[in-house]
Design an enzyme around this catalytic site. Sequence first.
Site, mmCIF file in Angstrom:
data_model
loop_
_atom_site.group_PDB
_atom_site.id
_atom_site.type_symbol
_atom_site.label_atom_id
_atom_site.label_comp_id
_atom_site.label_asym_id
_atom_site.label_seq_id
_atom_site.Cartn_x
_atom_site.Cartn_y
_atom_site.Cartn_z
ATOM 1 N N LYS A 1 10.927 1.967 -78.816
ATOM 2 C CA LYS A 1 10.168 0.845 -78.258
ATOM 3 C C LYS A 1 11.005 0.108 -77.214
ATOM 4 O O LYS A 1 11.305 0.664 -76.184
ATOM 5 C CB LYS A 1 9.706 -0.075 -79.404
ATOM 6 C CG LYS A 1 9.083 0.671 -80.592
ATOM 7 C CD LYS A 1 7.746 1.307 -80.281
ATOM 8 C CE LYS A 1 7.243 2.253 -81.371
ATOM 9 N NZ LYS A 1 7.246 1.746 -82.724
ATOM 10 N N TYR B 1 4.885 -2.335 -90.852
ATOM 11 C CA TYR B 1 4.680 -1.145 -90.020
ATOM 12 C C TYR B 1 4.001 -0.048 -90.862
ATOM 13 O O TYR B 1 4.407 0.192 -91.996
ATOM 14 C CB TYR B 1 6.018 -0.651 -89.451
ATOM 15 C CG TYR B 1 5.837 0.586 -88.623
ATOM 16 C CD1 TYR B 1 5.182 0.534 -87.397
ATOM 17 C CD2 TYR B 1 6.260 1.825 -89.085
ATOM 18 C CE1 TYR B 1 4.971 1.684 -86.645
ATOM 19 C CE2 TYR B 1 6.058 2.973 -88.335
ATOM 20 C CZ TYR B 1 5.409 2.895 -87.122
ATOM 21 O OH TYR B 1 5.194 4.034 -86.386
ATOM 22 N N ASP C 1 13.597 -4.872 -90.186
ATOM 23 C CA ASP C 1 13.122 -4.077 -89.051
ATOM 24 C C ASP C 1 13.009 -5.036 -87.866
ATOM 25 O O ASP C 1 12.125 -5.886 -87.829
ATOM 26 C CB ASP C 1 11.770 -3.445 -89.404
ATOM 27 C CG ASP C 1 11.243 -2.524 -88.301
ATOM 28 O OD1 ASP C 1 11.649 -2.686 -87.128
ATOM 29 O OD2 ASP C 1 10.403 -1.665 -88.615
ATOM 30 N N ARG D 1 26.541 17.456 -86.098
ATOM 31 C CA ARG D 1 25.694 16.839 -87.132
ATOM 32 C C ARG D 1 26.516 15.873 -87.987
ATOM 33 O O ARG D 1 25.982 14.890 -88.497
ATOM 34 C CB ARG D 1 25.025 17.918 -87.992
ATOM 35 C CG ARG D 1 24.092 17.358 -89.053
ATOM 36 C CD ARG D 1 23.046 18.355 -89.545
ATOM 37 N NE ARG D 1 23.620 19.617 -89.957
ATOM 38 C CZ ARG D 1 24.335 19.820 -91.073
ATOM 39 N NH1 ARG D 1 24.542 18.826 -91.915
ATOM 40 N NH2 ARG D 1 24.833 21.003 -91.355
HETATM 41 C C1 LIG Z 1 7.314 2.308 -84.004
HETATM 42 C C2 LIG Z 1 7.862 1.509 -85.104
HETATM 43 C C3 LIG Z 1 8.561 2.127 -86.147
HETATM 44 C C4 LIG Z 1 8.742 3.625 -86.240
HETATM 45 O O1 LIG Z 1 9.556 4.114 -85.209
HETATM 46 P P1 LIG Z 1 9.471 5.610 -84.622
HETATM 47 O O2 LIG Z 1 10.520 5.630 -83.571
HETATM 48 O O3 LIG Z 1 8.066 5.797 -84.106
HETATM 49 O O4 LIG Z 1 9.760 6.538 -85.757
HETATM 50 C C5 LIG Z 1 9.090 1.308 -87.141
HETATM 51 N N1 LIG Z 1 8.924 -0.028 -87.115
HETATM 52 C C6 LIG Z 1 8.252 -0.641 -86.140
HETATM 53 C C7 LIG Z 1 8.103 -2.117 -86.185
HETATM 54 C C8 LIG Z 1 7.691 0.098 -85.103
HETATM 55 O O5 LIG Z 1 7.003 -0.530 -84.145
#
Ligand SMILES: *Cc1c(COP(=O)(O)O)cnc(C)c1O
Length: 360
Positions: A190, A94, A165, A42
């Site tokens: 993703k 998001y 992001d 951890r």
């Molecule tokens: C899916 C997504 C997130 C969140 O990610 P998780 O892996 O589902 O927690 C954050 N930002 C964007 C742009 C996303 O498409």
Amino acid sequence: MATRAVSAGRGSGIPGDPLNVPIVVASNYIAATSGDGPEYSRDDGTATWIAFEAAIGSLEGGDAVAFSSGMAAISAVLSRFGAGSRVVAPDDVYTGVGTWLADAERRLGWIVTRVPVADTAAWNDASADAELVWLESPSNPLLEVTDLATVIPAAKRAGAFVAVDNTFATPVLQQPLQLGADVVVHSATKYIGGHADLLAGVAITSDATVHADLRRYRKLHGATPGALEMFLALRGLRTLPLRFERAQSNARRLVEHLRAHPRVRTVRYPTMADPDTGGSNGFGAVISFEIDGSADDADVVCGALRLIRHATSLGGVESTIERRAKLAGQTHLPPTLLRLAVGIEDADDLEADLDEALTS
Ligand SMILES: *Cc1c(COP(=O)(O)O)cnc(C)c1O
């Protein structure tokens, strides 16, 4: 980029060792009798996480900290800011981030200004006295673009902490750290993972203090990634440039096709000719479009597709489609707006699938 995706985060290079870093399942390590060494996963991670961090860090140009999900990475960044913070974020952000910010307004008295994604002047105005500027471009699902090459340096000059992001664009299209951002976050669930089979997140920074803080957050909040997930995320990352370029070229074909389709109304996909598109080499593989008819008609189209799967999320090898206005809190969206996350199938087959479903 393609070379680094393949070669960064490799194993030891010692003859007889595995070519790839294997899945290391370990919570604790043999202690060193003198000096420092890893003790507990951890705190210290495992070789599998460290290999993934080295590879994504190389693509974004910073030092990475892997997390259990994109939201865990995002929470690690947002949690840096205390009560009463002034925060600027896109109006189309998001959903998980939108909810996080609304909670922080209620619980921590944050003052959150939401700015239209493509309005550079509004970004610069709002950033002038902000502690945190949160960016996400292209936006989801309306696919508008922020001029990151202008907005990031302006926010930095005004003294804000800038987080981006970069899930939709990936480092293949833009590397916000090179534009001056303090931290980049990804949902590795993703495009980086790329096969709809894992949850993971990552934050990357070139600031040693921010890096140490992210590590500390992960340790204290227990937001640690799994061993299998890190192995799969790195395996996915190896082909990220290849998959992304193919999905993007498919998307460009489908945009042309949908724009000419009699049943389709508005097709949203940014182009290089649009203003305020600084800092990006392209706009990725997500398309949004509206169709003639009602929300129910749009649901019928989703159900009639056979190759394109009716499912949420995006970034996998397979194309997925979703009517976003059906999600909670998304009532501002056009009711028939379909978000198509284009995969790496043959573009002719994707066109044929859409044509058939649109006549149903
Ligand atoms: C899916 C997504 C997130 C969140 O990610 P998780 O892996 O589902 O927690 C954050 N930002 C964007 C742009 C996303 O498409």
